[in-house]
Motif scaffolding. Structure first.
Motif, PDB file in Angstrom:
ATOM      1  N   ARG A 146      10.797   9.521  -3.915  1.00 43.33           N
ATOM      2  CA  ARG A 146      10.354   8.168  -4.259  1.00 43.33           C
ATOM      3  C   ARG A 146      11.591   7.346  -4.627  1.00 43.33           C
ATOM      4  NH1 ARG A 146       5.438   6.166  -6.958  1.00 43.33           N
ATOM      5  NH2 ARG A 146       5.989   4.240  -8.019  1.00 43.33           N
ATOM      6  N   GLU A 175      12.540   3.399  -5.924  1.00 45.07           N
ATOM      7  CA  GLU A 175      12.164   2.058  -6.353  1.00 45.07           C
ATOM      8  C   GLU A 175      13.455   1.265  -6.477  1.00 45.07           C
ATOM      9  OE1 GLU A 175       9.524   1.863  -9.706  1.00 45.07           O
ATOM     10  OE2 GLU A 175       8.376   3.587  -9.005  1.00 45.07           O
ATOM     11  N   LEU A 230       7.918   7.803  -0.513  1.00 41.13           N
ATOM     12  CA  LEU A 230       7.560   6.441  -0.925  1.00 41.13           C
ATOM     13  C   LEU A 230       8.807   5.607  -1.179  1.00 41.13           C
ATOM     14  CD1 LEU A 230       5.406   4.382  -1.965  1.00 41.13           C
ATOM     15  CD2 LEU A 230       5.731   5.410  -4.221  1.00 41.13           C
ATOM     16  N   LYS A 281       9.800   1.559  -2.461  1.00 42.71           N
ATOM     17  CA  LYS A 281       9.429   0.223  -2.929  1.00 42.71           C
ATOM     18  C   LYS A 281      10.717  -0.543  -3.154  1.00 42.71           C
ATOM     19  CE  LYS A 281       5.089   1.316  -5.187  1.00 42.71           C
ATOM     20  NZ  LYS A 281       4.272   1.128  -6.386  1.00 42.71           N
ATOM     21  N   GLN A 296       5.309   6.141   2.993  1.00 44.29           N
ATOM     22  CA  GLN A 296       4.658   4.964   2.415  1.00 44.29           C
ATOM     23  C   GLN A 296       5.763   3.983   2.082  1.00 44.29           C
ATOM     24  OE1 GLN A 296       2.289   6.123  -0.930  1.00 44.29           O
ATOM     25  NE2 GLN A 296       0.875   7.324   0.304  1.00 44.29           N
ATOM     26  N   VAL A 297       5.815   2.895   2.825  1.00 42.58           N
ATOM     27  CA  VAL A 297       6.886   1.921   2.684  1.00 42.58           C
ATOM     28  C   VAL A 297       6.271   0.610   2.212  1.00 42.58           C
ATOM     29  CG1 VAL A 297       8.735   0.715   3.890  1.00 42.58           C
ATOM     30  CG2 VAL A 297       8.186   3.069   4.500  1.00 42.58           C
ATOM     31  N   ASP A 298       6.621   0.205   0.989  1.00 43.03           N
ATOM     32  CA  ASP A 298       6.100  -1.017   0.394  1.00 43.03           C
ATOM     33  C   ASP A 298       7.275  -1.981   0.215  1.00 43.03           C
ATOM     34  OD1 ASP A 298       4.560  -2.905  -0.863  1.00 43.03           O
ATOM     35  OD2 ASP A 298       4.252  -1.764  -2.699  1.00 43.03           O
ATOM     36  N   CYS A 299       7.733  -2.531   1.359  1.00 43.56           N
ATOM     37  CA  CYS A 299       8.926  -3.364   1.321  1.00 43.56           C
ATOM     38  C   CYS A 299       9.129  -4.061   2.660  1.00 43.56           C
ATOM     39  CB  CYS A 299      10.151  -2.508   1.024  1.00 43.56           C
ATOM     40  SG  CYS A 299      10.489  -1.264   2.271  1.00 43.56           S
ATOM     41  N   ASP A 300      10.077  -4.988   2.671  1.00 41.24           N
ATOM     42  CA  ASP A 300      10.533  -5.573   3.927  1.00 41.24           C
ATOM     43  C   ASP A 300      11.612  -4.666   4.489  1.00 41.24           C
ATOM     44  OD1 ASP A 300       8.810  -7.678   3.552  1.00 41.24           O
ATOM     45  OD2 ASP A 300      10.332  -9.015   2.727  1.00 41.24           O
ATOM     46  N   ILE A 310       2.814   1.057   6.091  1.00 41.74           N
ATOM     47  CA  ILE A 310       3.835   0.037   5.878  1.00 41.74           C
ATOM     48  C   ILE A 310       3.173  -1.208   5.302  1.00 41.74           C
ATOM     49  CG2 ILE A 310       5.603  -1.400   6.945  1.00 41.74           C
ATOM     50  CD1 ILE A 310       5.517   0.681   9.301  1.00 41.74           C
ATOM     51  N   HIS A 311       3.662  -1.671   4.142  1.00 42.42           N
ATOM     52  CA  HIS A 311       3.227  -2.930   3.541  1.00 42.42           C
ATOM     53  C   HIS A 311       4.482  -3.790   3.410  1.00 42.42           C
ATOM     54  CE1 HIS A 311      -0.780  -1.512   2.482  1.00 42.42           C
ATOM     55  NE2 HIS A 311      -0.206  -0.382   2.090  1.00 42.42           N
ATOM     56  N   GLY A 312       4.604  -4.786   4.261  1.00 42.70           N
ATOM     57  CA  GLY A 312       5.784  -5.641   4.240  1.00 42.70           C
ATOM     58  C   GLY A 312       6.122  -6.082   5.638  1.00 42.70           C
TER      59      GLY A 312
END
Length: 141
Positions: free
Chosen positions: A63, A65, A78, A80, A96-100, A114-116
């Protein structure tokens, strides 16, 4: 014992010199040379040493962050933050990619989340939009 790498990642296995193991939590920024595998948690930015084509592997339990700036990135954990990859990114099935994410070449496996924004090409300062080369008309000889 589970192997550190999938068979498809064996070409990068020899370049991994450092490991942040599962259960380890590191707070602070990391600058690395060669290769780094993260199976623990990093709260801070991770980047390659300037001018070096390095590989970052985020394992299934890994992970991060924080922002990431590397040449090659393989993710099955993950992330972020903001990600800039100059060569290629591989998002494995449990990523799990929560970024641009700005990248040159991407391989995304079924199951990756992918969220971003995804942007192919280098990141424009202040945004995630890709730069495009000016078109040059072909000339007849």
């Amino acid at each position: 014992m589970k192997a550190l790498f999938d068979k498809t990642d064996k070409q990068h296995a020899n370049s991994i010199e450092s490991l942040i193991g599962a259960g380890t939590v590191l707070s602070g920024h990391i600058v690395f040379s060669g290769g780094l595998r993260i199976d623990g948690e990093v709260r801070g930015n991770v980047r390659s040493a300037d001018g070096q084509a390095n590989t970052l592997v985020v394992g299934e339990q890994g992970r991060i962050e924080g922002d990431i700036e590397v040449a090659r990135l393989i993710v099955n954990g993950l992330i972020k933050g903001r990600v800039d990859v100059t060569e290629f990114v591989k998002l494995q099935s449990k990523a799990q990619v929560d970024c641009d994410l700005a990248y040159a070449v991407a391989e995304i496996h079924s199951g990756a989340v992918i969220h971003g924004q995804l942007a192919q090409g280098p990141r424009v300062a202040g945004g995630a939009e890709s730069q495009q080369a000016d078109a040059v008309p072909l000339q007849n000889p």
